[in-house]
Design a protein around this motif. Structure first.
Motif, PDB file in Angstrom:
ATOM      1  N   ASN A  15      19.690 -21.697  25.947  1.00 47.74           N
ATOM      2  CA  ASN A  15      20.357 -21.586  24.655  1.00 47.74           C
ATOM      3  C   ASN A  15      21.638 -20.765  24.763  1.00 47.74           C
ATOM      4  OD1 ASN A  15      18.365 -23.075  23.409  1.00 47.74           O
ATOM      5  ND2 ASN A  15      17.146 -21.305  22.821  1.00 47.74           N
ATOM      6  N   PHE A  16      21.648 -19.734  25.616  1.00 41.40           N
ATOM      7  CA  PHE A  16      22.861 -18.956  25.810  1.00 41.40           C
ATOM      8  C   PHE A  16      23.917 -19.761  26.551  1.00 41.40           C
ATOM      9  CE2 PHE A  16      20.178 -15.183  25.009  1.00 41.40           C
ATOM     10  CZ  PHE A  16      21.018 -14.504  24.138  1.00 41.40           C
ATOM     11  N   SER A  17      23.487 -20.581  27.501  1.00 43.95           N
ATOM     12  CA  SER A  17      24.451 -21.353  28.286  1.00 43.95           C
ATOM     13  C   SER A  17      25.231 -22.327  27.417  1.00 43.95           C
ATOM     14  CB  SER A  17      23.729 -22.105  29.403  1.00 43.95           C
ATOM     15  OG  SER A  17      22.794 -23.022  28.861  1.00 43.95           O
ATOM     16  N   VAL A  18      24.665 -22.707  26.279  1.00 44.41           N
ATOM     17  CA  VAL A  18      25.389 -23.590  25.358  1.00 44.41           C
ATOM     18  C   VAL A  18      26.669 -22.913  24.868  1.00 44.41           C
ATOM     19  CG1 VAL A  18      25.242 -24.741  23.114  1.00 44.41           C
ATOM     20  CG2 VAL A  18      23.296 -24.791  24.674  1.00 44.41           C
ATOM     21  N   HIS A  19      26.645 -21.594  24.748  1.00 43.69           N
ATOM     22  CA  HIS A  19      27.804 -20.849  24.257  1.00 43.69           C
ATOM     23  C   HIS A  19      28.670 -20.323  25.398  1.00 43.69           C
ATOM     24  CE1 HIS A  19      24.888 -20.635  20.897  1.00 43.69           C
ATOM     25  NE2 HIS A  19      25.966 -20.713  20.141  1.00 43.69           N
ATOM     26  N   GLY A  20      28.520 -20.893  26.589  1.00 45.27           N
ATOM     27  CA  GLY A  20      29.369 -20.528  27.710  1.00 45.27           C
ATOM     28  C   GLY A  20      28.955 -19.262  28.428  1.00 45.27           C
ATOM     29  N   ILE A  21      27.752 -18.769  28.200  1.00 40.36           N
ATOM     30  CA  ILE A  21      27.264 -17.565  28.859  1.00 40.36           C
ATOM     31  C   ILE A  21      26.551 -17.965  30.145  1.00 40.36           C
ATOM     32  CG2 ILE A  21      25.708 -15.578  28.645  1.00 40.36           C
ATOM     33  CD1 ILE A  21      26.213 -15.617  25.669  1.00 40.36           C
ATOM     34  N   SER A  22      26.886 -17.288  31.225  1.00 37.78           N
ATOM     35  CA  SER A  22      26.305 -17.608  32.520  1.00 37.78           C
ATOM     36  C   SER A  22      24.827 -17.235  32.539  1.00 37.78           C
ATOM     37  CB  SER A  22      27.059 -16.855  33.630  1.00 37.78           C
ATOM     38  OG  SER A  22      26.402 -17.008  34.860  1.00 37.78           O
ATOM     39  N   GLU A  23      23.980 -18.226  32.738  1.00 32.47           N
ATOM     40  CA  GLU A  23      22.537 -17.973  32.790  1.00 32.47           C
ATOM     41  C   GLU A  23      22.144 -17.096  33.972  1.00 32.47           C
ATOM     42  OE1 GLU A  23      18.498 -20.504  33.796  1.00 32.47           O
ATOM     43  OE2 GLU A  23      20.213 -21.532  32.901  1.00 32.47           O
ATOM     44  N   PRO A  24      22.641 -17.339  35.196  1.00 34.82           N
ATOM     45  CA  PRO A  24      22.258 -16.458  36.316  1.00 34.82           C
ATOM     46  C   PRO A  24      22.716 -15.009  36.117  1.00 34.82           C
ATOM     47  CG  PRO A  24      23.178 -18.527  37.130  1.00 34.82           C
ATOM     48  CD  PRO A  24      23.449 -18.477  35.664  1.00 34.82           C
ATOM     49  N   LEU A  25      23.917 -14.827  35.579  1.00 37.25           N
ATOM     50  CA  LEU A  25      24.415 -13.470  35.385  1.00 37.25           C
ATOM     51  C   LEU A  25      23.625 -12.729  34.310  1.00 37.25           C
ATOM     52  CD1 LEU A  25      28.312 -13.264  35.625  1.00 37.25           C
ATOM     53  CD2 LEU A  25      26.603 -11.860  36.736  1.00 37.25           C
ATOM     54  N   LEU A  26      23.288 -13.424  33.241  1.00 33.25           N
ATOM     55  CA  LEU A  26      22.495 -12.786  32.194  1.00 33.25           C
ATOM     56  C   LEU A  26      21.123 -12.399  32.727  1.00 33.25           C
ATOM     57  CD1 LEU A  26      22.296 -11.897  29.276  1.00 33.25           C
ATOM     58  CD2 LEU A  26      21.572 -14.195  28.650  1.00 33.25           C
ATOM     59  N   ARG A  27      20.557 -13.271  33.554  1.00 34.63           N
ATOM     60  CA  ARG A  27      19.264 -12.944  34.169  1.00 34.63           C
ATOM     61  C   ARG A  27      19.407 -11.717  35.085  1.00 34.63           C
ATOM     62  NH1 ARG A  27      14.977 -16.442  35.106  1.00 34.63           N
ATOM     63  NH2 ARG A  27      16.352 -18.196  34.657  1.00 34.63           N
ATOM     64  N   GLN A  28      20.531 -11.651  35.802  1.00 30.95           N
ATOM     65  CA  GLN A  28      20.772 -10.516  36.695  1.00 30.95           C
ATOM     66  C   GLN A  28      20.925  -9.220  35.905  1.00 30.95           C
ATOM     67  OE1 GLN A  28      24.087 -11.009  39.428  1.00 30.95           O
ATOM     68  NE2 GLN A  28      24.489  -8.815  39.414  1.00 30.95           N
ATOM     69  N   ARG A  29      21.630  -9.269  34.785  1.00 29.03           N
ATOM     70  CA  ARG A  29      21.797  -8.061  33.958  1.00 29.03           C
ATOM     71  C   ARG A  29      20.460  -7.593  33.394  1.00 29.03           C
ATOM     72  NH1 ARG A  29      26.585  -6.508  35.941  1.00 29.03           N
ATOM     73  NH2 ARG A  29      28.362  -7.723  35.182  1.00 29.03           N
ATOM     74  N   LEU A  30      19.589  -8.524  33.094  1.00 28.41           N
ATOM     75  CA  LEU A  30      18.260  -8.150  32.605  1.00 28.41           C
ATOM     76  C   LEU A  30      17.423  -7.527  33.710  1.00 28.41           C
ATOM     77  CD1 LEU A  30      17.170 -11.036  30.201  1.00 28.41           C
ATOM     78  CD2 LEU A  30      17.071  -8.603  29.699  1.00 28.41           C
ATOM     79  N   GLU A  31      17.452  -8.130  34.888  1.00 28.29           N
ATOM     80  CA  GLU A  31      16.638  -7.620  35.996  1.00 28.29           C
ATOM     81  C   GLU A  31      17.104  -6.239  36.453  1.00 28.29           C
ATOM     82  OE1 GLU A  31      16.896 -10.631  38.930  1.00 28.29           O
ATOM     83  OE2 GLU A  31      15.488 -12.001  37.923  1.00 28.29           O
ATOM     84  N   SER A  32      18.412  -5.981  36.399  1.00 24.47           N
ATOM     85  CA  SER A  32      18.941  -4.676  36.795  1.00 24.47           C
ATOM     86  C   SER A  32      18.916  -3.667  35.650  1.00 24.47           C
ATOM     87  CB  SER A  32      20.371  -4.829  37.317  1.00 24.47           C
ATOM     88  OG  SER A  32      21.202  -5.389  36.315  1.00 24.47           O
ATOM     89  N   LYS A  33      18.358  -4.053  34.507  1.00 25.87           N
ATOM     90  CA  LYS A  33      18.185  -3.177  33.343  1.00 25.87           C
ATOM     91  C   LYS A  33      19.509  -2.683  32.771  1.00 25.87           C
ATOM     92  CE  LYS A  33      13.606  -1.614  34.794  1.00 25.87           C
ATOM     93  NZ  LYS A  33      12.732  -0.453  35.096  1.00 25.87           N
ATOM     94  N   VAL A  34      20.555  -3.504  32.934  1.00 21.63           N
ATOM     95  CA  VAL A  34      21.810  -3.196  32.252  1.00 21.63           C
ATOM     96  C   VAL A  34      21.633  -3.380  30.755  1.00 21.63           C
ATOM     97  CG1 VAL A  34      24.224  -3.865  32.009  1.00 21.63           C
ATOM     98  CG2 VAL A  34      23.174  -3.799  34.266  1.00 21.63           C
ATOM     99  N   VAL A  35      20.917  -4.433  30.374  1.00 26.66           N
ATOM    100  CA  VAL A  35      20.579  -4.694  28.974  1.00 26.66           C
ATOM    101  C   VAL A  35      19.074  -4.925  28.888  1.00 26.66           C
ATOM    102  CG1 VAL A  35      22.833  -5.624  28.362  1.00 26.66           C
ATOM    103  CG2 VAL A  35      21.072  -7.144  29.253  1.00 26.66           C
ATOM    104  N   SER A  36      18.554  -4.824  27.689  1.00 24.24           N
ATOM    105  CA  SER A  36      17.126  -5.020  27.460  1.00 24.24           C
ATOM    106  C   SER A  36      16.885  -6.383  26.831  1.00 24.24           C
ATOM    107  CB  SER A  36      16.571  -3.915  26.560  1.00 24.24           C
ATOM    108  OG  SER A  36      17.180  -3.969  25.287  1.00 24.24           O
ATOM    109  N   GLN A  37      15.623  -6.799  26.847  1.00 19.84           N
ATOM    110  CA  GLN A  37      15.264  -8.076  26.233  1.00 19.84           C
ATOM    111  C   GLN A  37      15.478  -8.032  24.727  1.00 19.84           C
ATOM    112  OE1 GLN A  37      14.278 -10.940  27.914  1.00 19.84           O
ATOM    113  NE2 GLN A  37      14.569 -11.857  25.901  1.00 19.84           N
ATOM    114  N   ASP A  38      15.285  -6.872  24.107  1.00 15.70           N
ATOM    115  CA  ASP A  38      15.521  -6.748  22.667  1.00 15.70           C
ATOM    116  C   ASP A  38      16.979  -7.007  22.326  1.00 15.70           C
ATOM    117  OD1 ASP A  38      12.868  -6.136  22.282  1.00 15.70           O
ATOM    118  OD2 ASP A  38      13.176  -3.969  22.319  1.00 15.70           O
TER     119      ASP A  38
END
Length: 405
Positions: A91-114
């Motif tokens: 759903n994020f990729s529809v708006h031009g957001i990189s899915e792998p990068l967003l997953r990476q930011r989540l795994e490295s705890k840059v951002v939270s799931q909330d």
């Protein structure tokens, strides 16, 4: 050779029930019948019951009688959370957001799931905006930029907030509002806005650096260090390269902040010195690194050299005196006598009770100065001194009379 005969129920009971009571055998046969047969009460034994029920007969297989609560927990059906997360990424990729990068930011705890869920819901009002409305919002953002450049933070913040209310995923409004909030010391709001901005554009490492600075000031040193490391690794190419690395100046700032964390938090002065040397080798006039190095020299008891370095910092940055300075913090640490705790008067009197009791025995402590003066005057009059004044403290003075007249 004796003639062959068929196996009967009595033969099975005789062979398998050695040492068992008849009722136990009966109960065992009943359980076998419930598992492989139709679950009817004990029926005459047939060889077909050993081979199992006829194929295609669901009821005869006894599956409807299996208790699901008796299954081991690992066999219980649970929804696949990762699968749901994949749908969210798509759903994020529809708006031009990189899915792998967003997953990476989540795994490295840059951002939270909330935060990711919050931004996902914020795309709903954005998707309902027309092209004319988006163009109008961009004009408002340009006007806010001019106010922001002219240091009218209050006016710029009002316009930025108007745009963000209409379009909650506007990246420039998120980052600029975060900078304004950080400037006035509202670290909590700055942290929230920078995190939302990272979800909208996870490929900007510079936004990750800004968030790391906010976390450092909030004393979340562990997470701040992880984010600074991620910025450094993105610049040096140690990551997969999907992110847009920051500029050289921001990279040097991140290394300098890592050195300060090693110096002040971990007490690793050697590691801090190596990091400062890494930056100053490439840029000898990097102000932030020089300031941090000056504080390190104080900890090494090289105060004269530290003062020279700090003087150079003030020359390179005339506005440095208005900023937080680790060099000055190192000169006056918290354990210094200049920062002794304030002791209230009652506590001080209790601590010096002997002296207080000794002084309280003197009547002069309790006498008012006016009473003491009256006693001295009365003694002078009795001894032939000048006559006492008829002045009454309650009567108006000459100046008061003149004011009354």
């Amino acid at each position: 050779m004796p003639p062959e005969r068929s196996i009967t129920k009595e033969d099975v009971i005789d062979e398998e029930s050695e040492g068992l009571a008849p009722q136990d055998v009966e109960l065992a046969l009943k359980n076998v019948s419930n598992l492989f047969g139709g679950g009817e009460p004990h029926t005459p034994f047939h060889s077909d019951s050993i081979r199992g029920p006829a194929p295609g007969n669901r009821a005869s297989r006894g599956r409807t009688r299996v208790d699901s609560s008796a299954r081991p927990p690992e066999f219980a059906h649970r929804p696949d959370k990762n699968k749901k997360a994949d749908v969210d990424y798509r759903n994020f990729s529809v708006h031009g957001i990189s899915e792998p990068l967003l997953r990476q930011r989540l795994e490295s705890k840059v951002v939270s799931q909330d935060t990711v869920d919050r931004v996902k819901s914020d795309f709903a009002p954005h998707d309902h905006l027309s092209s004319e409305e988006l163009a109008s919002l961009e004009e408002m953002v340009k006007a806010a930029h001019k106010l922001h450049v002219n240091k009218d933070d209050k006016g710029a913040e009002a316009i930025y907030q108007q745009v963000l209310d209409a379009d909650p995923v506007h990246y420039e409004c998120l980052t600029n509002l975060a900078k304004i909030a950080y400037g006035r010391g509202d670290f909590g709001r700055a942290k929230e806005l920078f995190e939302r901005a990272i979800v909208v554009k996870p490929h900007f490492d510079k936004t990750v650096y800004h968030l790391a600075v906010v976390l450092f000031d909030m004393r979340d040193f562990e997470r701040s260090q992880n984010l600074f490391n991620e910025v450094v690794q993105g610049f040096t190419g140690e990551t997969d390269g999907r992110a847009e690395k920051c500029d050289t100046h921001t990279y040097h700032n991140a290394v300098a902040m890592l050195g300060l964390i090693h110096q002040q938090v971990h007490g690793d002065h050697e590691k801090a010195g190596i990091l400062y040397h890494t930056v100053l080798t490439k840029n000898p006039d990097h102000v932030l690194t020089l300031d941090h190095k000056a504080s390190l020299l104080v900890w090494r008891n090289e105060r004269e050299e530290a003062a020279k370095v700090h003087k150079r910092v003030c020359t390179l940055d005339p506005n440095h005196t208005k900023k937080v300075c680790p060099y000055l913090d190192s000169l006056f640490p918290q354990q210094s006598e200049l920062f002794h705790p304030v002791v209230s008067l009652p506590e001080r009197l209790e601590q010096n009770s002997d002296a207080f009791d000794h002084g309280a025995q003197k009547k002069s402590w309790a006498n008012h100065p006016w009473r003491s003066l009256c006693k001295k005057m009365s003694r002078l009059c009795k001894s032939g001194g000048p006559p006492p004044s008829n002045h009454d403290s309650s009567s108006p003075t000459v100046s008061q009379r003149n004011m009354a007249n």
